[in-house]
Design a protein around this motif. Structure first.
Motif: not given
Length: 256
Positions: A197-198, A229-232, A238-239, A248-255
């Motif tokens: 979730s960007p 991209i990194g989260s995808v 396999e990690q 996974i939320i990628v938002d620099d704290g917006f939410s």
């Protein structure tokens, strides 16, 4: 050091789009093979070339895909036996999409749900069917949004013609639960579905919006698509072997 996606074949639906096109070279760089699928092969090829991608790379296959057509999607999965992962980065919508809340007709709302959520269901269903047929590990990543998690911060749209479309919020929230439903139904550790979730992704939005949005983050403001991209890649690899049904939320704290 072994690359994250060594010898894995990854299907990207919407590989000509903002996110999909950036995923293609990153997956290849991590040792993966890419099946790049999009409704417009010519436009997809041109966009990838503009990003410096070698479109003649032996690890890159182009196919035409209309993700809203059941026959088209099911036939895609019949043609391959070695898909290890998939990303649905498509974004189908009608011409009325983006209207303010009181200007959205029921017909338009239903049409956008059918286009976006309906196609997400179809692609997810066909990934699950593919897994049941071949029983090789498969990781699907669907793209949701911070607005599938929290309510919009409508004040950041002040002084702009923009709004946060109600259809988008409903669809992106539903995709997260679609993931959970499907992995619970299949009930096999080898078949995983997760979401990324960007937060807002920079795409030449008005300056007033960019400034207001930045104040709601921890300083980054709108993200470059590369930041997602990194989260995808992690979820495809396999990690994340036992990560399933997560977001996974990628938002620099917006939410927050």
């Amino acid at each position: 050091m072994e690359r994250l996606l060594e010898n894995k074949t990854i299907l990207i639906a919407g590989a000509g789009g903002l996110l999909g096109s950036r995923l293609v070279p990153k997956i290849i760089a991590q040792g993966g093979k890419v099946i790049a699928a999009d409704i417009n092969i010519k436009a997809m090829t041109e966009r990838l070339v503009s990003l410096g991608v070698d479109v003649h790379n032996e690890n890159l296959i182009f196919i035409e895909l209309d993700i809203m057509k059941e026959k088209n999607v099911s036939e895609l999965f019949l043609n391959y036996t070695d898909i290890d992962g998939a990303v649905n980065s498509t974004y189908p919508r009608n011409k009325k999409y983006g209207a303010h809340f009181f200007d959205v007709s029921l017909e338009s709302f239903n049409e956008n749900l059918s286009l976006h959520l309906g196609s997400a269901f179809l692609f997810t269903q066909q990934c699950a069917s593919y897994f049941k047929k071949h029983e090789n590990p498969l990781s699907l990543v669907n793209i949701s949004s911070i607005y599938g998690v929290v309510a919009p911060k409508f004040e950041i749209y002040d002084n702009t013609p923009m709004t946060m479309p109600v259809e988008y919020a409903a669809i992106k929230a539903a995709i997260q639960h679609l993931n959970k439903y499907t992995v619970a139904y299949i009930n096999d550790s080898r078949f995983r579905i997760n979401c990324v979730s960007p937060g807002g992704i920079f795409d030449n939005q008005p300056e007033a919006f960019l400034e207001a949005y930045k104040k709601k983050t921890h300083g980054a403001g709108m993200l470059d698509v590369e930041e997602v991209i990194g989260s995808v890649l992690f979820l495809l690899s396999e990690q994340s072997r036992y990560v399933t049904g997560q977001n996974i939320i990628v938002d620099d704290g917006f939410s927050l």
